[in-house]
Design a protein around this motif. Structure first.
Motif, PDB file in Angstrom:
ATOM      1  N   GLY A 247      36.493  -3.345 133.790  1.00 37.62           N
ATOM      2  CA  GLY A 247      36.752  -3.653 132.401  1.00 37.62           C
ATOM      3  C   GLY A 247      36.603  -5.115 132.039  1.00 37.62           C
ATOM      4  O   GLY A 247      36.920  -5.514 130.921  1.00 37.62           O
ATOM      5  N   ASP A 248      36.081  -5.955 132.962  1.00 39.74           N
ATOM      6  CA  ASP A 248      35.898  -7.387 132.689  1.00 39.74           C
ATOM      7  C   ASP A 248      34.510  -7.576 132.088  1.00 39.74           C
ATOM      8  O   ASP A 248      33.542  -7.861 132.776  1.00 39.74           O
ATOM      9  CB  ASP A 248      36.051  -8.196 133.977  1.00 39.74           C
ATOM     10  CG  ASP A 248      36.105  -9.695 133.717  1.00 39.74           C
ATOM     11  OD1 ASP A 248      35.810 -10.114 132.574  1.00 39.74           O
ATOM     12  OD2 ASP A 248      36.435 -10.450 134.651  1.00 39.74           O
ATOM     13  N   ARG A 249      34.418  -7.424 130.775  1.00 38.96           N
ATOM     14  CA  ARG A 249      33.119  -7.358 130.108  1.00 38.96           C
ATOM     15  C   ARG A 249      32.326  -8.647 130.208  1.00 38.96           C
ATOM     16  O   ARG A 249      31.103  -8.635 130.121  1.00 38.96           O
ATOM     17  CB  ARG A 249      33.318  -6.944 128.644  1.00 38.96           C
ATOM     18  CG  ARG A 249      33.833  -5.516 128.522  1.00 38.96           C
ATOM     19  CD  ARG A 249      34.287  -5.186 127.122  1.00 38.96           C
ATOM     20  NE  ARG A 249      34.803  -3.816 127.046  1.00 38.96           N
ATOM     21  CZ  ARG A 249      35.714  -3.420 126.179  1.00 38.96           C
ATOM     22  NH1 ARG A 249      36.222  -4.276 125.307  1.00 38.96           N
ATOM     23  NH2 ARG A 249      36.129  -2.165 126.159  1.00 38.96           N
TER      24      ARG A 249
ATOM     25  N   SER B  95      39.798   7.713 122.404  1.00 36.42           N
ATOM     26  CA  SER B  95      39.935   7.073 123.707  1.00 36.42           C
ATOM     27  C   SER B  95      41.253   6.321 123.751  1.00 36.42           C
ATOM     28  O   SER B  95      41.469   5.386 122.973  1.00 36.42           O
ATOM     29  CB  SER B  95      38.776   6.105 123.966  1.00 36.42           C
ATOM     30  OG  SER B  95      38.924   5.450 125.216  1.00 36.42           O
ATOM     31  N   LEU B  96      42.142   6.752 124.643  1.00 32.56           N
ATOM     32  CA  LEU B  96      43.395   6.043 124.888  1.00 32.56           C
ATOM     33  C   LEU B  96      43.114   4.992 125.951  1.00 32.56           C
ATOM     34  O   LEU B  96      42.836   5.326 127.105  1.00 32.56           O
ATOM     35  CB  LEU B  96      44.480   7.014 125.349  1.00 32.56           C
ATOM     36  CG  LEU B  96      44.867   8.109 124.350  1.00 32.56           C
ATOM     37  CD1 LEU B  96      45.819   9.105 125.001  1.00 32.56           C
ATOM     38  CD2 LEU B  96      45.486   7.520 123.090  1.00 32.56           C
ATOM     39  N   ASP B  97      43.159   3.721 125.572  1.00 33.29           N
ATOM     40  CA  ASP B  97      42.710   2.637 126.441  1.00 33.29           C
ATOM     41  C   ASP B  97      43.882   1.966 127.159  1.00 33.29           C
ATOM     42  O   ASP B  97      44.881   1.611 126.524  1.00 33.29           O
ATOM     43  CB  ASP B  97      41.943   1.600 125.609  1.00 33.29           C
ATOM     44  CG  ASP B  97      40.731   2.211 124.916  1.00 33.29           C
ATOM     45  OD1 ASP B  97      40.096   3.099 125.512  1.00 33.29           O
ATOM     46  OD2 ASP B  97      40.420   1.792 123.780  1.00 33.29           O
ATOM     47  N   PHE B  98      43.716   1.783 128.466  1.00 36.29           N
ATOM     48  CA  PHE B  98      44.753   1.169 129.290  1.00 36.29           C
ATOM     49  C   PHE B  98      44.150   0.031 130.107  1.00 36.29           C
ATOM     50  O   PHE B  98      43.082   0.177 130.696  1.00 36.29           O
ATOM     51  CB  PHE B  98      45.370   2.194 130.248  1.00 36.29           C
ATOM     52  CG  PHE B  98      46.131   3.292 129.563  1.00 36.29           C
ATOM     53  CD1 PHE B  98      47.505   3.191 129.373  1.00 36.29           C
ATOM     54  CD2 PHE B  98      45.487   4.426 129.094  1.00 36.29           C
ATOM     55  CE1 PHE B  98      48.206   4.202 128.739  1.00 36.29           C
ATOM     56  CE2 PHE B  98      46.176   5.447 128.462  1.00 36.29           C
ATOM     57  CZ  PHE B  98      47.547   5.336 128.285  1.00 36.29           C
ATOM     58  N   ARG B  99      44.837  -1.091 130.135  1.00 31.06           N
ATOM     59  CA  ARG B  99      44.501  -2.213 131.031  1.00 31.06           C
ATOM     60  C   ARG B  99      45.671  -2.404 131.980  1.00 31.06           C
ATOM     61  O   ARG B  99      46.760  -2.774 131.556  1.00 31.06           O
ATOM     62  CB  ARG B  99      44.239  -3.491 130.237  1.00 31.06           C
ATOM     63  CG  ARG B  99      42.949  -3.456 129.439  1.00 31.06           C
ATOM     64  CD  ARG B  99      42.606  -4.811 128.833  1.00 31.06           C
ATOM     65  NE  ARG B  99      41.363  -4.771 128.098  1.00 31.06           N
ATOM     66  CZ  ARG B  99      40.151  -4.870 128.624  1.00 31.06           C
ATOM     67  NH1 ARG B  99      40.030  -5.053 129.928  1.00 31.06           N
ATOM     68  NH2 ARG B  99      39.072  -4.813 127.876  1.00 31.06           N
ATOM     69  N   GLY B 100      45.439  -2.119 133.250  1.00 32.39           N
ATOM     70  CA  GLY B 100      46.546  -2.128 134.192  1.00 32.39           C
ATOM     71  C   GLY B 100      47.546  -1.051 133.806  1.00 32.39           C
ATOM     72  O   GLY B 100      47.183   0.094 133.523  1.00 32.39           O
ATOM     73  N   ASP B 101      48.809  -1.422 133.741  1.00 31.28           N
ATOM     74  CA  ASP B 101      49.845  -0.470 133.347  1.00 31.28           C
ATOM     75  C   ASP B 101      50.045  -0.424 131.842  1.00 31.28           C
ATOM     76  O   ASP B 101      50.862   0.361 131.346  1.00 31.28           O
ATOM     77  CB  ASP B 101      51.181  -0.843 134.015  1.00 31.28           C
ATOM     78  CG  ASP B 101      51.149  -0.652 135.520  1.00 31.28           C
ATOM     79  OD1 ASP B 101      50.407   0.231 135.989  1.00 31.28           O
ATOM     80  OD2 ASP B 101      51.869  -1.397 136.220  1.00 31.28           O
ATOM     81  N   ASP B 102      49.317  -1.260 131.117  1.00 33.78           N
ATOM     82  CA  ASP B 102      49.581  -1.427 129.693  1.00 33.78           C
ATOM     83  C   ASP B 102      48.615  -0.622 128.835  1.00 33.78           C
ATOM     84  O   ASP B 102      47.387  -0.700 129.012  1.00 33.78           O
ATOM     85  CB  ASP B 102      49.491  -2.902 129.301  1.00 33.78           C
ATOM     86  CG  ASP B 102      50.532  -3.761 129.996  1.00 33.78           C
ATOM     87  OD1 ASP B 102      51.646  -3.251 130.220  1.00 33.78           O
ATOM     88  OD2 ASP B 102      50.221  -4.929 130.313  1.00 33.78           O
ATOM     89  N   TYR B 103      49.171   0.115 127.897  1.00 33.07           N
ATOM     90  CA  TYR B 103      48.375   0.784 126.871  1.00 33.07           C
ATOM     91  C   TYR B 103      47.939  -0.258 125.852  1.00 33.07           C
ATOM     92  O   TYR B 103      48.706  -1.144 125.472  1.00 33.07           O
ATOM     93  CB  TYR B 103      49.221   1.868 126.206  1.00 33.07           C
ATOM     94  CG  TYR B 103      48.703   2.370 124.889  1.00 33.07           C
ATOM     95  CD1 TYR B 103      47.562   3.167 124.819  1.00 33.07           C
ATOM     96  CD2 TYR B 103      49.358   2.033 123.699  1.00 33.07           C
ATOM     97  CE1 TYR B 103      47.101   3.620 123.594  1.00 33.07           C
ATOM     98  CE2 TYR B 103      48.910   2.494 122.482  1.00 33.07           C
ATOM     99  CZ  TYR B 103      47.767   3.284 122.435  1.00 33.07           C
ATOM    100  OH  TYR B 103      47.301   3.732 121.229  1.00 33.07           O
ATOM    101  N   VAL B 104      46.684  -0.151 125.388  1.00 33.63           N
ATOM    102  CA  VAL B 104      46.148  -1.110 124.420  1.00 33.63           C
ATOM    103  C   VAL B 104      45.855  -0.376 123.121  1.00 33.63           C
ATOM    104  O   VAL B 104      44.940   0.453 123.058  1.00 33.63           O
ATOM    105  CB  VAL B 104      44.863  -1.781 124.945  1.00 33.63           C
ATOM    106  CG1 VAL B 104      44.387  -2.853 123.965  1.00 33.63           C
ATOM    107  CG2 VAL B 104      45.080  -2.370 126.326  1.00 33.63           C
ATOM    108  N   GLY B 105      46.638  -0.658 122.095  1.00 34.46           N
ATOM    109  CA  GLY B 105      46.437  -0.005 120.813  1.00 34.46           C
ATOM    110  C   GLY B 105      47.749   0.228 120.103  1.00 34.46           C
ATOM    111  O   GLY B 105      48.832  -0.053 120.638  1.00 34.46           O
TER     112      GLY B 105
ATOM    113  N   THR C 238      40.982   4.177 131.873  1.00 35.32           N
ATOM    114  CA  THR C 238      41.692   3.230 132.731  1.00 35.32           C
ATOM    115  C   THR C 238      40.722   2.114 133.069  1.00 35.32           C
ATOM    116  O   THR C 238      39.982   2.170 134.053  1.00 35.32           O
ATOM    117  CB  THR C 238      42.211   3.926 134.001  1.00 35.32           C
ATOM    118  OG1 THR C 238      42.933   5.113 133.639  1.00 35.32           O
ATOM    119  CG2 THR C 238      43.135   3.007 134.782  1.00 35.32           C
ATOM    120  N   LEU C 239      40.702   1.069 132.242  1.00 40.54           N
ATOM    121  CA  LEU C 239      39.648   0.056 132.315  1.00 40.54           C
ATOM    122  C   LEU C 239      39.619  -0.675 133.653  1.00 40.54           C
ATOM    123  O   LEU C 239      38.547  -1.004 134.164  1.00 40.54           O
ATOM    124  CB  LEU C 239      39.832  -0.941 131.164  1.00 40.54           C
ATOM    125  CG  LEU C 239      39.514  -0.365 129.777  1.00 40.54           C
ATOM    126  CD1 LEU C 239      40.123  -1.230 128.685  1.00 40.54           C
ATOM    127  CD2 LEU C 239      38.016  -0.224 129.580  1.00 40.54           C
ATOM    128  N   GLY C 240      40.769  -0.906 134.246  1.00 40.66           N
ATOM    129  CA  GLY C 240      40.804  -1.625 135.510  1.00 40.66           C
ATOM    130  C   GLY C 240      40.183  -0.871 136.669  1.00 40.66           C
ATOM    131  O   GLY C 240      39.868  -1.463 137.709  1.00 40.66           O
TER     132      GLY C 240
END
Length: 240
Positions: free
Chosen positions: A39-41, A149-159, A178-180
């Motif tokens: 997920g590191d664009r 799309s339910l987006d997550f970075r690590g343990d954190d939900y984004v939105g 799960t972007l990570g």
């Protein structure tokens, strides 16, 4: 170029993963397909893959669909997601090249006017990424016409919290992103997927995204009621 009428051969059975749909993925940036990692664009680079002679989106999509025939293709338009404007030219080329494949397109759609303009073009299903939303209004309004799309970075939900906390507004197709784990081959996030499957209405089909290693993971996903998974790296690397 793919045959005009693809059969859906993306469902496995001998290994216990029957019913888990494989949805191939391409990530677009500046008109080329890039390789997604964790997920590191900022670190995404044009893809080099045995499935395609170039990083051109039509070439890469053709290679993916030959490796995993599917009626769906997920397209992340990173220019749109990152606010540089949608790559409409590439999206139109993909829609024209694969008329029997439905495109699921995440282009950072965040407003009703953007959604209506997208739907008017008839390029495919809009994917409403939770990271791009300011509230739950668009998800409610487009429940019958979009993928969430339910987006997550690590343990954190984004939105917006209201989207995650209100499963009753979710559309029929829900991606758990799960972007990570994207491109990392670390395995799907089965714990989170299982919890969201329990929360989701029965009408919802949940799709995992990130971490697939091989067909054993498909069997694990099937066992917790996940309908499908978005896949890129495992196909490019020959693990699936």
């Amino acid at each position: 170029m793919p045959a005009p009428d693809r059969q859906d051969k993306s469902r496995a059975s001998a290994d216990g993963s029957a019913g888990v749909e494989i949805v191939p993925v391409i990530d677009l940036r500046h008109g080329s397909v890039v390789r997604a990692k964790a997920g590191d664009r900022a670190l995404y680079r044009p893809i080099v893959t045995p499935l395609s002679p170039t990083a051109d989106p039509v070439d890469v999509a053709n290679g993916l669909l030959n490796a995993a025939p599917s009626r769906q293709l997920y397209v992340a338009d990173l220019d749109g997601i990152e606010g540089r404007g949608r790559d409409t030219a590439s999206l139109r080329r993909l829609a024209a090249a694969f008329p029997t494949v439905r495109l699921w397109i995440d282009a950072g759609i965040a407003t009703r006017s953007q959604a209506e303009a997208f739907l008017d073009e008839g390029l495919g299903l809009p994917v409403l990424g939770s990271e791009s939303q300011s509230d739950d209004r668009l998800v409610r309004d487009l429940a019958d016409h979009a993928v969430l799309s339910l987006d997550f970075r690590g343990d954190d939900y984004v939105g917006p919290d209201a989207i995650l906390a209100t499963p009753s507004i979710w559309p029929e197709r829900v991606i758990v992103m799960t972007l990570g784990r994207v491109g990392m081959g670390s395995g799907p996030d089965l714990e989170r997927l299982s919890a969201l499957r329990e929360q989701a209405p029965a009408r919802c089909r949940l799709y995992a995204a990130g971490g697939l290693r091989d067909r054993r993971d498909l069997a694990a996903l099937a066992s917790i009621g996940i309908s499908g998974i978005l896949v890129a790296s495992a196909l490019h690397d020959g693990r699936l």
